[in-house]
Design a protein around this motif. Structure first.
Motif, PDB file in Angstrom:
ATOM      1  N   GLU B 150       7.454  -8.728  -0.798  1.00 37.46           N
ATOM      2  CA  GLU B 150       6.663  -8.535   0.422  1.00 37.46           C
ATOM      3  C   GLU B 150       5.630  -7.441   0.234  1.00 37.46           C
ATOM      4  OE1 GLU B 150       9.103  -7.923   3.839  1.00 37.46           O
ATOM      5  OE2 GLU B 150       9.502 -10.077   4.003  1.00 37.46           O
ATOM      6  N   LEU B 151       6.012  -6.380  -0.483  1.00 34.65           N
ATOM      7  CA  LEU B 151       5.054  -5.303  -0.685  1.00 34.65           C
ATOM      8  C   LEU B 151       3.929  -5.743  -1.613  1.00 34.65           C
ATOM      9  CD1 LEU B 151       7.334  -2.153  -0.939  1.00 34.65           C
ATOM     10  CD2 LEU B 151       5.907  -2.887   0.952  1.00 34.65           C
ATOM     11  N   ASP B 153       2.843  -8.806  -1.869  1.00 35.86           N
ATOM     12  CA  ASP B 153       1.989  -9.672  -1.044  1.00 35.86           C
ATOM     13  C   ASP B 153       1.051  -8.840  -0.186  1.00 35.86           C
ATOM     14  OD1 ASP B 153       4.249 -12.468  -0.295  1.00 35.86           O
ATOM     15  OD2 ASP B 153       2.918 -12.027  -1.991  1.00 35.86           O
ATOM     16  N   MET B 154       1.610  -7.772   0.390  1.00 33.68           N
ATOM     17  CA  MET B 154       0.786  -6.895   1.234  1.00 33.68           C
ATOM     18  C   MET B 154      -0.375  -6.344   0.414  1.00 33.68           C
ATOM     19  SD  MET B 154      -0.012  -3.481   1.741  1.00 33.68           S
ATOM     20  CE  MET B 154       1.305  -2.534   0.982  1.00 33.68           C
ATOM     21  N   ALA B 155      -0.072  -5.896  -0.788  1.00 31.82           N
ATOM     22  CA  ALA B 155      -1.123  -5.337  -1.634  1.00 31.82           C
ATOM     23  C   ALA B 155      -2.178  -6.385  -1.955  1.00 31.82           C
ATOM     24  CB  ALA B 155      -0.509  -4.783  -2.917  1.00 31.82           C
ATOM     25  N   ALA B 157      -2.899  -8.964  -0.064  1.00 30.19           N
ATOM     26  CA  ALA B 157      -3.647  -9.249   1.161  1.00 30.19           C
ATOM     27  C   ALA B 157      -4.770  -8.242   1.349  1.00 30.19           C
ATOM     28  CB  ALA B 157      -2.719  -9.235   2.370  1.00 30.19           C
ATOM     29  N   PHE B 158      -4.542  -7.004   0.920  1.00 35.14           N
ATOM     30  CA  PHE B 158      -5.586  -5.974   1.004  1.00 35.14           C
ATOM     31  C   PHE B 158      -6.472  -5.968  -0.228  1.00 35.14           C
ATOM     32  CE2 PHE B 158      -5.159  -3.638   4.875  1.00 35.14           C
ATOM     33  CZ  PHE B 158      -3.857  -3.827   5.284  1.00 35.14           C
ATOM     34  N   LYS B 159      -6.298  -6.995  -1.076  1.00 35.08           N
ATOM     35  CA  LYS B 159      -7.159  -7.178  -2.247  1.00 35.08           C
ATOM     36  C   LYS B 159      -7.080  -6.012  -3.232  1.00 35.08           C
ATOM     37  CE  LYS B 159      -9.347 -10.953  -0.589  1.00 35.08           C
ATOM     38  NZ  LYS B 159      -8.281 -11.467   0.275  1.00 35.08           N
ATOM     39  N   ALA B 160      -5.887  -5.445  -3.399  1.00 35.06           N
ATOM     40  CA  ALA B 160      -5.735  -4.377  -4.385  1.00 35.06           C
ATOM     41  C   ALA B 160      -5.799  -4.990  -5.780  1.00 35.06           C
ATOM     42  CB  ALA B 160      -4.391  -3.680  -4.177  1.00 35.06           C
ATOM     43  N   LEU B 164      -4.195  -0.804  -9.437  1.00 31.66           N
ATOM     44  CA  LEU B 164      -3.740  -0.123  -8.241  1.00 31.66           C
ATOM     45  C   LEU B 164      -2.325  -0.550  -7.878  1.00 31.66           C
ATOM     46  CD1 LEU B 164      -4.486   1.816  -5.971  1.00 31.66           C
ATOM     47  CD2 LEU B 164      -5.426  -0.104  -4.705  1.00 31.66           C
ATOM     48  N   ARG B 167       0.111   1.115 -10.257  1.00 28.65           N
ATOM     49  CA  ARG B 167       0.240   2.550 -10.042  1.00 28.65           C
ATOM     50  C   ARG B 167       0.975   2.893  -8.766  1.00 28.65           C
ATOM     51  NH1 ARG B 167      -4.506   5.053  -8.961  1.00 28.65           N
ATOM     52  NH2 ARG B 167      -5.726   3.164  -9.210  1.00 28.65           N
ATOM     53  N   LYS B 168       0.587   2.204  -7.665  1.00 28.89           N
ATOM     54  CA  LYS B 168       1.102   2.642  -6.375  1.00 28.89           C
ATOM     55  C   LYS B 168       2.275   1.824  -5.843  1.00 28.89           C
ATOM     56  CE  LYS B 168      -1.677   6.028  -5.771  1.00 28.89           C
ATOM     57  NZ  LYS B 168      -2.704   6.503  -4.863  1.00 28.89           N
ATOM     58  N   VAL B 169       2.445   0.617  -6.360  1.00 25.18           N
ATOM     59  CA  VAL B 169       3.503  -0.231  -5.806  1.00 25.18           C
ATOM     60  C   VAL B 169       4.653  -0.440  -6.792  1.00 25.18           C
ATOM     61  CG1 VAL B 169       4.019  -2.445  -4.734  1.00 25.18           C
ATOM     62  CG2 VAL B 169       1.786  -1.431  -4.425  1.00 25.18           C
ATOM     63  N   TRP B 172       6.670   3.022  -8.631  1.00 29.07           N
ATOM     64  CA  TRP B 172       7.561   3.741  -7.738  1.00 29.07           C
ATOM     65  C   TRP B 172       8.824   2.963  -7.446  1.00 29.07           C
ATOM     66  CZ3 TRP B 172       7.281   8.651  -6.386  1.00 29.07           C
ATOM     67  CH2 TRP B 172       6.082   9.306  -6.656  1.00 29.07           C
ATOM     68  N   GLN B 173       8.706   1.636  -7.342  1.00 33.41           N
ATOM     69  CA  GLN B 173       9.909   0.842  -7.112  1.00 33.41           C
ATOM     70  C   GLN B 173      10.804   0.850  -8.332  1.00 33.41           C
ATOM     71  OE1 GLN B 173       9.624  -2.994  -4.896  1.00 33.41           O
ATOM     72  NE2 GLN B 173       7.460  -2.554  -5.025  1.00 33.41           N
TER      73      GLN B 173
END
Lengths: 258, 256, 254
Positions: B150-151, B153-155, B157-160, B164, B167-169, B172-173
């Motif tokens: 889900e995270l 997908d969210m990224a 959806a924001f076109k990351a 990115l 690095r950010k998703v 950390w997981q």
């Protein structure tokens, strides 16, 4: 051409069956047009493909047939900015509130110089001024969802997609959030596509209501809510409208089940 | 909080007391007392030992080996685990090597590598890396399976873009898995280094174990064991614990 | 036996690739240094056509199982005691923590110095390394004991002994079991190390003997066959047993 923010024609989408051997059609020849600046709701029972539709518009799910056209404000930029608020906040829990918003800004290649100002402005808009340095897990469910809304608004999207954003909150928080959403959107007016299973919510929030049925998903009715804003949740006109729509829904559902 | 600290101190003191009592009733070759051991340890540091090498030298050698093999095993293990986790084909093709590698007894790995690399430094180090890497890989693989779609997908959806997202998703997981691999792999590494030093490497704490064992010098054997254990306890709980606290500050506090 | 699905193809191919690579490499070296797959198989067969090989394996197995059983018994008891009272738990926690830090060779050395070249040394080593793991597991289990069940039993005036037998121990069994397979895997590896230092006869001793003779082929033969045996025991005895013990936990199929 740019008066329509979203144009969908003959959209089709299939999913493989759980056993993996066949396919079933989730969406069949769905067509939809959303005018720029309007607040449109899609209402339908759970599992009818509403979320899938939103995912397709957002570009995170591919579609099998038909066309999806999304136009930005000035038509010159072929890629419209799309903001998305999900059912659950989907925040990155290891980043602070402000870093979560900056994540979206970075993803959208918005210049760093603007970041600080946007974070402040939109957190203030959702009523969370001062929460910049907190981690999401320290906030309540309602507050986390507000951060998600701030995140989507901060990129100043052409189109804002919202997938049942209040369905996981308790009733009282949800009611407050709906009223707050109306207030927020008076200041920033992107085109909004709001998905919900609640007719009441749809009727209260939006100008255009599209009703969707299941198996396969298609739009079977479209109506305008003529009640002027700001609206009272207890407005009898909204209540009447909801009653009529419920009747229509049951009629269609019965037809589908035959 | 104070009660816990007091209990821990009591625990350590009572252990020392028991030990001392035991040593009074047994011959010094069977169970030397804490005082004797303490003195032996100090002597080892202050006087040059066998082959003119002091305890400090051996400890440094062992530490260097630990750091080297640990870094290599972590790097290799993380890489392998990630590749297998993100590319299903690779996981299907090579996944079964991991349980196989994990079953190989350390003794055999050390013996084989020492013979194959001709009793050199490379042999011992290779054995350690060979044994620890699959362990790290398994942890990383489990981490990739636990990634929240889900995270991601969210990224999207924001076109990351991919960088990115990594690095950010993703990173950390994966952190908790990297960390647990870090802790346990570290614990494994130095035990295997000790084993490799016993059989195939020159100098180092394990080497000294064997040296004194062959001389039946109980006091020295115990002294070196104590030194080793103390050293590792400080590293494991002192250093690693601190780092862990900082990295996981965003988590809600556990109850109790 | 699972059927051969297309998913198995990559692993099958990589296994064949590995065997071919091994065979190719072995051509460059003496068979005592790096035997080819077939040569290894031959060596294993010739080792196990003598009676003494089975005696050696038997000896090691004896020690492994003795060590495992003692570890489980001692570990569970200590874990249980640690769980009964908070202060007792915290007190012994430091000792257990320290024990977990000891490398196996340290106990192997001490055991030989204390007990000489007997069976006691390997068993002692195994127990001292493995029982702390069991203790930690069981202790965790005691922390998860359901107080509601304890209350219920107290209301029905169950005495200490009954409480222990029918309420505590069944709840702790999953924790005892979860450490069984891991303890087994650990036990046999430690038994080998310990035997290498001081035992009259055993697989570890064989490994040491051939190591000193730089016979990689014999080490591989003994090592591979013993490993295969351990994997078989785990797959054919331990895993099904574990599944049976935990079958009551299967909720309706998800």
């Amino acid at each position: 051409m740019t008066s329509q923010a979203v144009v969908i024609e003959g959209l089709g989408k299939k999913f493989p069956t759980p056993s993996g051997l066949g396919e079933f059609t989730v969406i069949d020849s769905l067509s939809l047009q959303i005018a720029r600046g309007s607040f449109a709701s899609i209402v339908g029972p759970s599992g009818c493909g509403k979320s899938t539709l939103l995912n397709i518009i957002a570009g995170i799910e591919p579609h099998d047939s038909g066309e999806v056209r999304i136009a930005s404000e000035d038509g010159a930029n072929p890629r419209a900015r799309i903001g998305y608020v999900f059912q659950s906040p989907r925040l990155l829990n290891w980043l602070t509130v402000e870093d979560n918003i900056k994540f979206a800004l970075e993803a959208q290649s918005i210049g760093r110089g603007d970041w600080g100002e946007r974070v402040r402005k939109y957190l203030d808009m959702v009523g969370l001024a001062g929460q910049e340095r907190n981690f999401p897990l320290k906030l309540s469910g309602g507050m986390q969802q507000r951060v998600a809304i701030a995140r989507a608004l901060a990129i100043e999207p052409d189109i804002l997609l919202m997938d049942e954003p209040f369905s996981h909150l308790d009733e009282i928080t949800a009611r407050k959030m709906r009223v707050d959403l109306m207030r927020i959107l008076e200041r920033a007016r992107p085109t909004i596509l709001f998905v919900t299973h609640s007719l009441r919510e749809a009727v209260f929030l939006s100008e255009e209501v599209y009703m969707m049925s299941i198996k396969p998903a298609r739009i079977f009715k479209h109506l305008r809510v003529e009640v002027p804003r700001p609206r009272e949740p207890e407005d009898p006109r909204l209540f009447d409208l909801e009653k009529d729509l419920v009747k229509e829904f049951f009629a269609v559902l019965e037809q589908d089940n035959r | 909080m104070n009660k816990r600290v007091a209990l821990r101190c009591l625990s350590i003191l009572s252990f020392l007391a028991l030990w001392w009592l035991g040593s009074l009733f047994s011959a010094p070759e069977i169970l030397p007392g804490p005082v004797v051991i303490g003195k032996t340890i100090v002597d080892n540091f202050t006087t040059p030992g066998p082959e003119e090498k002091s305890a400090g030298f051996h400890m440094a050698v062992t530490l260097a080996r630990i750091l080297f093999t640990f870094s290599v095993a972590m790097a290799l293990g993380i890489a392998c685990g990630l590749i297998m986790g993100l590319r299903r084909k690779v996981e299907l093709a090579f996944g079964y090597w991991i349980p196989l590698a994990l079953t190989i007894p350390t003794l055999l790995a050390v013996f084989l590598c020492v013979i194959w690399f001709g009793f050199s430094e490379a042999g011992g180090l290779c054995a350690v890396i060979m044994t620890v890497t699959p362990f790290v890989a398994v942890n990383m693989l489990a981490g990739t399976k636990a990634l929240d779609k889900e995270l991601i997908d969210m990224a999207h959806a924001f076109k990351a873009d991919r960088s990115l997202i990594i690095r950010k998703v993703l990173i950390w997981q994966l952190m908790p898995y990297i960390f647990s691999a870090f802790r346990y792999a570290f614990g494994m590494t130095w035990k295997i280094v000790a084993l490799a030093e016993t059989f195939g490497l020159k100098y180092g704490i394990g080497y000294m174990f064997t040296f004194w064992f062959e001389q039946f010098n109980m006091a020295q054997v115990m002294a070196w064991i104590m030194l080793f254990v103390a050293f590792m306890l400080v590293l494991e709980h002192g250093v690693i614990g601190r780092v862990e606290e900082k990295i996981f500050a965003w988590r809600p506090a556990h109850a109790g | 036996m699972k059927s051969f699905t297309p998913e198995k193809l990559p692993s099958f191919l990589s296994a064949i690739g590995l065997l071919l690579l091994w065979k190719a490499l072995s051509l460059f070296f003496l068979p005592t240094f790096l035997p080819s797959p077939l040569e290894l198989l031959n060596t294993i067969v010739s080792i196990f056509s003598t009676a003494s090989a089975y005696l050696v394996i038997g000896k090691t197995l004896q020690r492994v199982f003795a060590g495992l059983i003692f570890s489980m018994l001692i570990g569970s008891s200590v874990g249980l005691i640690m769980g009964l009272r908070r202060s007792v738990g915290t007190f012994f926690d430091s000792w257990i923590m320290v024990l977990l830090t000891f490398p196996s060779i340290s106990w192997a050395f001490l055991a030989v110095l204390w007990f000489g070249l007997s069976d006691v040394a390997p068993i002692f080593t195994v127990v001292l390394i493995v029982f702390p793991y069991v203790t930690m597991n069981v202790w965790e289990g005691t922390k998860a004991l359901d107080p509601e069940l304890t209350d219920m039993a107290t209301v029905f005036r169950a005495n200490r002994f009954l409480l222990l037998r029918k309420v505590f121990i069944p709840q702790l069994m999953p924790y005892v079991f979860s450490s069984l397979r891991i303890s087994f895997a650990l036990s046999w590896k430690i038994a080998l190390v310990s035997e290498a230092f001081g035992a009259s006869r055993g697989v570890g001793k064989e490994l040491l003997y051939w190591f000193q003779g730089t016979r990689a082929d014999m080490m591989l033969a003994w090592g591979a066959s013993f490993m295969a045996l351990m994997v078989l025991i785990d797959a054919l005895i331990l895993r099904p047993w574990e599944n049976r013990v935990f079958s009551w936990r299967q909720t309706a199929a998800t």
